[in-house]
Design an enzyme around this catalytic site. Sequence first.
Site, PDB file in Angstrom:
ATOM      1  N   HIS A  14      34.845  38.135  42.893  1.00 57.37           N
ATOM      2  CA  HIS A  14      34.022  37.055  42.336  1.00 57.37           C
ATOM      3  C   HIS A  14      33.837  35.978  43.409  1.00 57.37           C
ATOM      4  O   HIS A  14      34.093  34.801  43.171  1.00 57.37           O
ATOM      5  CB  HIS A  14      34.689  36.437  41.102  1.00 57.37           C
ATOM      6  N   GLU A  48      40.436  46.045  34.401  1.00 54.74           N
ATOM      7  CA  GLU A  48      39.142  46.559  34.864  1.00 54.74           C
ATOM      8  C   GLU A  48      39.269  47.747  35.815  1.00 54.74           C
ATOM      9  O   GLU A  48      38.391  47.983  36.637  1.00 54.74           O
ATOM     10  CB  GLU A  48      38.353  45.434  35.529  1.00 54.74           C
TER      11      GLU A  48
END
Length: 264
Positions: A99, A78
């Site tokens: 997260h 990512e």
Amino acid sequence: MPNKLDEARTLVARANRMIANEGVLDAFGHVTMRHPTDPGRFLMSRSRAPELVQPEDIHEFTLDSAIVRPIEARLYGERVIHGEIYKARPEVNAVCHHHAPSVLPFCISGMQLKPVYHLGATLGATVPFWDSRDDFGDTNLIVAKPEEGASLARALGQSWIVLMRRHGATVAGTTLEELTFRTIYTARNAAMQIQAHGLGHVSPLTEAETSLAGEYNLRPGPVARAWEYWSVRLDKVEGTWRSQKAKTTAPKKRQAKRKTKRRR
């Protein structure tokens, strides 16, 4: 003369470990910093858990998220999250994708994340949402394609944090220290907002309070104070705090011995 690139690698590695030590990052997520002398590049670790990142893991990438000097080790999938935000926002010099458990309920429910206490004001008055389904339909939710990273950067706009539906959050900062401050305190703000909802009522900051408190908290003094605190907490966990303390006291001991010899 100190090497700016080596210093930056050390800082990026340390920020990864610090934010992990404060419970925002776990096995996944990543922290990057724009190159200290070349704004067309950024610094990012090879793929490993943030808590484990060391300076030698940090490599240079172009804003197209291509590594400058290829390596055999695996890279983060990512990295386009970072490259596309650096492209879109010249004033952004550090990015974190995470997260955090306190933030994910907002990503899942769509409930608006709001600043509910003064240190959470660095969220800004509004926190935008990005839903990968809007532009790309069903995906594996990993932001790995340049067009996906560019879409996320557009959703971030001029804000400092964007929530990613069913995925996590991406945070930006003008410096690595500011980014660390914003990342940790916005995750704590999210936890407090959830707790306050459990009591039945949430009274968020007004837009003016958010602006005033955010500006106050991001002054050099508060940011440096928080960075030092989290840095020492990391040193204690890693077992390096005592050795650092011993080094600072050693010269005084040697000086005392010299004085004793003179008296004799």
